[in-house]
Scaffold this active site. Sequence first.
Site, PDB file in Angstrom:
ATOM      1  N   GLU A 175       0.904  -1.208  -0.160  1.00  0.00           N
ATOM      2  CA  GLU A 175      -0.068   0.121   0.083  1.00  0.00           C
ATOM      3  C   GLU A 175       0.838   1.219  -0.089  1.00  0.00           C
ATOM      4  OE1 GLU A 175      -3.551  -0.535   2.204  1.00  0.00           O
ATOM      5  OE2 GLU A 175      -3.977   1.744   2.497  1.00  0.00           O
ATOM      6  N   ARG A 176       0.640   2.046  -1.238  1.00  0.00           N
ATOM      7  CA  ARG A 176       1.587   3.252  -1.077  1.00  0.00           C
ATOM      8  C   ARG A 176       2.908   3.051  -1.372  1.00  0.00           C
ATOM      9  NH1 ARG A 176      -3.215   5.334  -2.281  1.00  0.00           N
ATOM     10  NH2 ARG A 176      -4.691   5.513  -0.445  1.00  0.00           N
ATOM     11  N   LYS A 213      -4.107  -0.307  13.992  1.00  0.00           N
ATOM     12  CA  LYS A 213      -5.000   0.966  13.243  1.00  0.00           C
ATOM     13  C   LYS A 213      -6.350   0.430  13.771  1.00  0.00           C
ATOM     14  CE  LYS A 213      -6.449   2.874   8.857  1.00  0.00           C
ATOM     15  NZ  LYS A 213      -5.931   2.964   7.280  1.00  0.00           N
ATOM     16  N   GLU A 240     -11.027   4.335   8.980  1.00  0.00           N
ATOM     17  CA  GLU A 240     -11.229   3.926   7.720  1.00  0.00           C
ATOM     18  C   GLU A 240     -11.723   2.547   7.598  1.00  0.00           C
ATOM     19  OE1 GLU A 240      -7.302   5.113   5.937  1.00  0.00           O
ATOM     20  OE2 GLU A 240      -8.115   6.723   5.386  1.00  0.00           O
ATOM     21  N   ARG A 252      -9.679  17.196  13.290  1.00  0.00           N
ATOM     22  CA  ARG A 252     -10.001  17.234  14.734  1.00  0.00           C
ATOM     23  C   ARG A 252     -10.176  16.060  15.300  1.00  0.00           C
ATOM     24  NH1 ARG A 252     -14.908  19.641  14.275  1.00  0.00           N
ATOM     25  NH2 ARG A 252     -14.645  19.240  12.102  1.00  0.00           N
ATOM     26  N   ASP A 306      -3.240  13.821   6.666  1.00  0.00           N
ATOM     27  CA  ASP A 306      -2.693  12.631   6.078  1.00  0.00           C
ATOM     28  C   ASP A 306      -1.411  12.937   5.329  1.00  0.00           C
ATOM     29  OD1 ASP A 306      -2.304   9.942   5.679  1.00  0.00           O
ATOM     30  OD2 ASP A 306      -3.963  10.075   3.951  1.00  0.00           O
ATOM     31  N   GLU A 366       4.703   9.903  13.893  1.00  0.00           N
ATOM     32  CA  GLU A 366       4.673   8.800  12.401  1.00  0.00           C
ATOM     33  C   GLU A 366       5.033   9.903  11.358  1.00  0.00           C
ATOM     34  OE1 GLU A 366       1.713   6.206  11.839  1.00  0.00           O
ATOM     35  OE2 GLU A 366       1.439   6.573   9.948  1.00  0.00           O
ATOM     36  N   GLU A 373       3.472   9.204  -0.642  1.00  0.00           N
ATOM     37  CA  GLU A 373       2.470   9.373  -1.136  1.00  0.00           C
ATOM     38  C   GLU A 373       1.571  10.378  -1.947  1.00  0.00           C
ATOM     39  OE1 GLU A 373      -0.438   7.824   1.994  1.00  0.00           O
ATOM     40  OE2 GLU A 373      -2.078   8.222   0.659  1.00  0.00           O
ATOM     41  N   GLU A 432       5.959  21.819  -3.783  1.00  0.00           N
ATOM     42  CA  GLU A 432       4.923  22.593  -3.148  1.00  0.00           C
ATOM     43  C   GLU A 432       4.320  23.719  -4.187  1.00  0.00           C
ATOM     44  OE1 GLU A 432       5.846  24.838   0.573  1.00  0.00           O
ATOM     45  OE2 GLU A 432       3.762  24.426   1.161  1.00  0.00           O
TER      46      GLU A 432
HETATM   47  C1  GCU Z   1      -3.912   7.252   4.233  1.00  0.00           C
HETATM   48  C2  GCU Z   1      -3.456   6.202   3.084  1.00  0.00           C
HETATM   49  C3  GCU Z   1      -3.890   4.761   3.287  1.00  0.00           C
HETATM   50  C4  GCU Z   1      -3.347   4.342   4.807  1.00  0.00           C
HETATM   51  C5  GCU Z   1      -3.845   5.533   5.884  1.00  0.00           C
HETATM   52  C6  GCU Z   1      -3.426   5.033   7.118  1.00  0.00           C
HETATM   53  O1  GCU Z   1      -5.036   7.395   4.062  1.00  0.00           O
HETATM   54  O2  GCU Z   1      -3.983   6.672   1.952  1.00  0.00           O
HETATM   55  O3  GCU Z   1      -3.662   3.873   2.365  1.00  0.00           O
HETATM   56  O4  GCU Z   1      -4.054   3.232   5.088  1.00  0.00           O
HETATM   57  O5  GCU Z   1      -3.131   6.668   5.520  1.00  0.00           O
HETATM   58  O6  GCU Z   1      -2.314   5.838   7.477  1.00  0.00           O
HETATM   59  O7  GCU Z   1      -3.946   4.196   8.004  1.00  0.00           O
END
Ligand code: GCU
Length: 973
Positions: A210-211, A329, A333, A378, A405, A427, A433, A551
Amino acid sequence: MSSGIRRRSLLSAAALGSTAASLGLSVPASAQPVLGTKPSAATLPAEDGYDLWLRYRRVEDPGQLERYRAALGTLVWQGGGPLQQSAVEELGRGLTGLLGTRVAPRISAPSPAALVVGTAKSSALIRELVPAADLAELGDEGYVVRRVTRRGKHFTVVAAHADRGVLYGAFHLLRLVQTRRPLEQVDLMERPATPLRMANHWDNDDGSIERGYAGRSFFDWEKLPQLDTRYTDYARVLASLSINGAVINNVNTPADYLAEPFLTKLAALAGVLRRYGVALYVTANFAAPIDLGGLDTADPFDPGVRGWWTKQAAEIYGKIEDFGGFLVKANSEGRPGPLDYGRTHADGANLLAGALRPYGGIVMWRAFVHDSDEKWDRQAYLDFTPLDGKFAHNAVVQIKNGPIDFQVREPAHPLFGSLPRTNSMIELQVTQEYTGHATHLCYLVPQWKEVLDFDTLKAGEGSTVARVVTGRVHSYTHFGFAGVMNFGDARNWTGSHLAAANTHGYGRLAWNPDLSAQDLAAEWTRMTFGNDPRVVKTVSALLLDSWHTYEDYTSPLGTGYLTHPPDASVAGHFDPSPTTTTQFHTSDRAGIGYDRTTATGDGFTELYAPATRDAYESPANCPEELLLFLHHVPYTHRLASGTTVIQHIYDTHFSGAARVADMRTEWEGLRRRVDHRRFTDVHRQLGEQITEAAKWRDTLVAYWFDLSRIRDERRAWLQAIVAPADTVLLGGERNELPVQVLNATGSGLRTVTTLDVPEGWRSEEAAAYVASREGQTVKMPVVPPPTPALATLHARPRSGAVPVLDASLRSLAKAVVVPPAARCVHALDAGPDSAPVLKDYARLSPSSGWHEGAGFGWVGNTPDATDTGLFDVVRRDYVRDSAPAVLRLKLPAGRCTAHLLTGDPNTLNRSLIVRVDGIERARSEQLDGREFTWLRIPLDGGSSGREVDLELSAKEDETWHLSACVVVADGPA
Ligand code: GCU
């Protein structure tokens, strides 16, 4: 990592001793005799980047080489544990390369000078040379590197209290030589600023990342526990940065890693990492008690759940005694978490912390909680501050650098300093990304430094983020750094040679956040490309300017989140897509920016210390680079320079993109100073960046002009917008594609617009008069060939010599071509019954059961359906299933062809497999979000017609999609 360099000169091969052989050292090509020649591109051996910054090429300057040889040519090591063994191996490998003469450990020092490494415990010589009191101060990870003269002998000493310090000290010494520092006066003592210095991988068990932009994952779960030398090299790289923990799987994870067969594989990996002082961690899925344990709940207060985690921890530690712990996590999401059971994040973290405590393990609990876009900035603060003091001692909250993010520009996260009684760590995202993937050079160390230097003021002046996460503001027991890694199986690890500067900078800052971006850029350059002053100067400057440049041409003044909508695909968050991310930048005709003020906005500013809040609250006093992150202002709002916001946006996009071209020119100046292969790779990459920067510039400038209709005072142009960009065209018919031509010059213009179309298509140009600052929509006639297809069409307006924003993505149409229903045997638009259907096409929905009369329909299992609401009428919706489904079609006599459209307007799309009579006839590749493909299957209705069954399926545990199915009779041959 000289594993790629197997060549040995006769001389040095002959000189190889048994110790080196027993340590498995190969001798780098640079250990050949000094030729006294100045390197040029022709003599520089080609490098593929695999060595990263652990390149041990021979010192060029003869005088300096002699001094290093005299000081370091004899290596004295009187024994020690595995970490010391790794240190000595690295010194042998490194010094042999750097000095061009074989260096192997011995237990005494007959020569007048020697390098001595070890701890007091394992070396009498160290006890003699370094006062015990000095070593006692070093802790478990610190070291000294110093010159000591005794009995007329000059010793260069790398000493530590513990073995791990020897390892880090060895890498430090090598770094000194790699960067050509004199050693005569060397006297340094180092201790890490933080105990947690983590590499977080977002690697999945199917090999995807991912990413990740550097190929596939190099953690090979099929082959593990079988090991590969790459794992050792990976561990060496981490140790060279003194990274001491690796979380090897994605934060979005299945539960599988917590049990067999993974544990045995993890144990093998942990064994390799252990030799380099790196503890292995995994991410834990909070629903694991359900998914793995078969329980019906994952409620942290449930005794069964508690028991399950306790048992699981025992099993893990039974296999990996120094297992580091979990990263989690939760409730973000869509991930499971304690909130699903009415519990808190602290309840969840403490459950896992309790299971790990007996073994000394820790839980890193992420504060990235993202449910709704409106509350995104927030939510972490609101969810976590009430829990301060409630987290277990072996839990630590992991906080992203900013509240959103990993955007190009964000303020520091308001949680820093707001959790005085909760262990906290930062982090950072090393993988780029939102900052150009491996294509754009964007050196993030200056960005990280800004965040680390931010004074939260929460515990009075000087409570900077750096001091918070190094445990100097509050009395934390665990704290430190996590970096989301940019490694993949690309030969050069990071997909682009220059992206490795971010990896290096991250690790070095985690050790010492006070290091400067300038020093780190220079250090990395010296180690990676050599010490030629011109190279060091040029590459450092390229790195140090790159974030601001990026930027400037992507998102000046804090306009965030302009990349196309989130999806999990590799290509996600790369291209500009301002029209689909308006909820994040909230621009409209009147103004631009996101109002986060307390007075009129969402109240985000309130989360900071009063002085910061007051500054942030005011457009006049807030840092200008955050203006549009914090405020919605008119386009004519004036900046301190007197320039309006809109003019600043125009200027920075043009100047930023222009600087990328200058960057490549600068790089070209190094043609003979960098080996040809890496020179060419970087040159190519910068070429791609030039193209991509133009895309960003033109797309954004066109967008803001369209919204504001305020002209650039310095430039004038024409632009075209194809809207909607995703469109259906009928094959073999005359279609009209609406293209809006906008005039950003000071006077009315006669314009002509043409369409770039693929071969075999026809289109005509369209003329229009467009007044200054106005837009005029022209209908572009276009006739595609009759066969189903996908095509990108580029609208190009012109008017004499007026410049055109040609690279704007908004002047592209992404068309899907379908035959008109009247020309088809079957014209089926798949999706739910509730979604719109293409004119004259039949709906193929879950309720389309087979019956004679319709001539098509499902037999047996019926699939599900989804309407994403994105894209055109054909592509927005589809039928899908993980189980196979059979679509029966009635065919007329003769040959015909079925065309099946698959893809997803949103996220990645797995393979669609089509079988006819049990034989596989077509299979699509996995596609990124917003990509589609047509599968083509020749069929035969025989002499009198027949029914045929298309079996649609996916690979195991995957889902197939079908957006449309079109069957056309083949014409006469
Ligand atoms: C971002 C990213 C996701 C990742 C998420 C995270 O949203 O796009 O791919 O899972 O961060 O840090 O949990």
